[in-house]
Design a protein around this motif. Structure first.
Motif: not given
Length: 508
Positions: A342, A316-317, A242, A389, A313, A346, A254
């Protein structure tokens, strides 16, 4: 409006678009126009596909079949159901936005090659979500790797070679393990001459897969999907990729590529290997909760703005895999909505990190400050996506995380029940509020730095890229019912397949 072969067109249009992009590669303006038109047509086609989808049906729709390698039982076989039909427009929208933003000057060298890589990447991403043959799925899964390797390796930051090699080594290792699993499934699917890799056919014969077979083949598939997701402890390639990727690459990485892992679990691993799912379920739940807590804790201490969003991320994942493997409709619904939301939120955060970097050439949080005083429009957009988020009610991030937590509290499997894992996962929501609000306060408020006083607010092009994401962030937060109605029948069928090894589909 009805359009025949719409799924095939979704795969063909970007491939055809590569031809004029390369023919006009000496004319930068023409390359930009062709790339924008092709990705916009692809977006329109995905909306036509969504309009043709019949809500309330669990079966695969818009199915297209053609013999490919008949002697091996391999076919060109595509279709969509409630789980995949929303992921395709998400992919085409984020691709269009990434291409549109890149035409504004973010990519200054070898633009034609950059757009070609993006169109190839779009073929692979759409192909992953529509493939119903395991071999075709593998081809598309691998096709995503090559263009992203080039996007990071050629147009990335100073450490791009290190980041792209790490990305390739991790993801290729997982893909090769999945290929071993696919070969094993093919050999197990029947005697020579009647073998198949068609998903509906395999679902009918999965009862012949022994526990030992499911144990190892589920592991092979799960490692590939866990690396792509990425799950803890396979996540270390993600922050480097990233940070070094150009803004458009980060948006797609993402927004879409990570979703291929969660989608793979739901589409192939759970329904094909129910006993393997039960065996590995406690491990994946533990790793998911660790990812939520670890991703949040590491995000709190990040000094680099882009790396902070990257580590968020991971957290969140983690909610995605947790929701999938609690094996109830609330958790699984939350997981699919989390993948969708997401992608928008994101992807938008990476877009805004890129916008400010192009203006300030700074990414360290300590070097920023006071931007709200000069960029009120930028601050408003960024603030809304930041709150989404976090999971603020009324925005789309809330719906997915709430359903995942609801499903986790209802979970009764494994050595420890949902009343243990639920509160731990909820801490991740608190951590998200800590690192995102603290980041926003440091970047947007405080004294205005002299170097930024003359920098302009968002341009019309940047606003055009942000508005669709903002509309979807609010719409899916206030009116999630439409998405839930599309997803639920197909998701319910997948859960029945995962929970009952004897469950058989009534195929049309």
């Amino acid at each position: 409006m009805t359009l025949d072969h719409v799924l095939t067109l979704l795969l063909v249009v970007p491939a055809v678009g590569i031809i004029p992009v390369m023919l006009f590669r000496g004319d930068t303006r023409a390359v930009k126009q062709v790339a924008i038109v092709v990705t916009f047509v692809e977006l329109l086609l995905s909306l036509v596909m969504l309009a043709q989808f019949k809500v309330g049906e669990a079966d695969f729709q818009l199915v297209e079949r053609a013999e490919w390698l008949p002697s091996l039982g391999i076919r060109y076989f595509v279709g969509v159901d409630g789980i995949s039909v929303l992921l395709v427009p998400m992919t085409t929208l984020l691709t269009f936005i990434s291409v549109l933003y890149s035409t504004g000057g973010a990519i200054k060298e070898r633009l034609a090659e950059f757009m070609t890589a993006f169109l190839l990447l779009e073929i692979g991403m759409v192909g992953v979500f529509v493939s119903l043959d395991l071999f075709l799925f593998y081809i598309m899964f691998e096709l995503m790797l090559v263009p992203m390797y080039l996007i990071i390796g050629i147009w990335g930051g100073p450490r791009r070679i290190y980041a792209t090699l790490k990305f390739v080594i991790f993801t290729l290792a997982g893909s090769l393990l999945m290929l071993v699993g696919i070969v094993a499934v093919w050999l197990q699917s029947g005697p020579d001459g009647s073998r198949t890799l068609s998903l509906p056919d395999l679902l009918q014969i999965r009862g012949t897969f022994s526990n030992d077979f499911q144990f190892w083949v589920f592991l092979a598939f799960a490692l590939a999907f866990a690396i792509k997701l990425p799950m803890f402890p396979f996540h270390t390639w993600l922050p480097d990729a990233h940070v070094e990727a150009p803004t458009a690459g980060s948006i797609i990485l993402a927004g879409v590529l990570l979703k291929a892992g969660g989608y793979g679990f739901l589409r192939f691993a759970l329904p094909l290997f129910p006993n393997g799912t039960q065996i590995w379920l406690p491990v994946i739940i533990v790793l998911s909760v660790i990812a939520i807590l670890y991703g949040g804790a590491v995000s709190v201490v990040q000094k680099d703005l882009k790396k902070l969003v990257a580590y968020s991320s991971v957290a969140h994942m983690g909610f995605v895999t947790l929701g999938i493997f609690v094996l109830n409709i609330q958790g699984a619904m939350g997981a699919v909505l989390q993948m969708l939301n997401h992608g928008f939120v994101t992807g938008a955060l990476f877009l805004f990190v890129g916008i400010q970097y192009e203006k300030t050439h700074r990414r360290l949080i300590a070097d920023l400050g006071g931007l709200a005083n000069r960029w009120p429009l930028y601050t408003t957009f960024f603030g809304i996506f930041m709150l989404a988020s976090i999971g603020l009610p009324g925005l789309n991030g809330f719906v997915g995380e709430f359903l995942v937590l609801l499903g986790t509290f209802a979970f009764s499997g494994g050595p420890l029940g949902g009343l243990f894992w639920g509160p731990l996962a909820a801490i991740g929501v608190i951590l998200a509020a800590v690192y995102l609000l603290w980041m926003f306060q440091r970047v947007m408020y405080g004294p205005v730095r002299d170097a930024y006083k003359a920098l302009p607010d968002m341009s019309p092009l940047e606003i055009a890229c942000a508005v669709p994401l903002l509309v979807l962030t609010v719409a899916l937060g206030v009116f999630p019912q439409y998405a839930i109605a599309i997803i639920e029948p197909s998701l319910d069928r997948v859960l029945k397949l995962a929970l009952d090894p004897g469950f058989q589909l009534a195929l049309k």
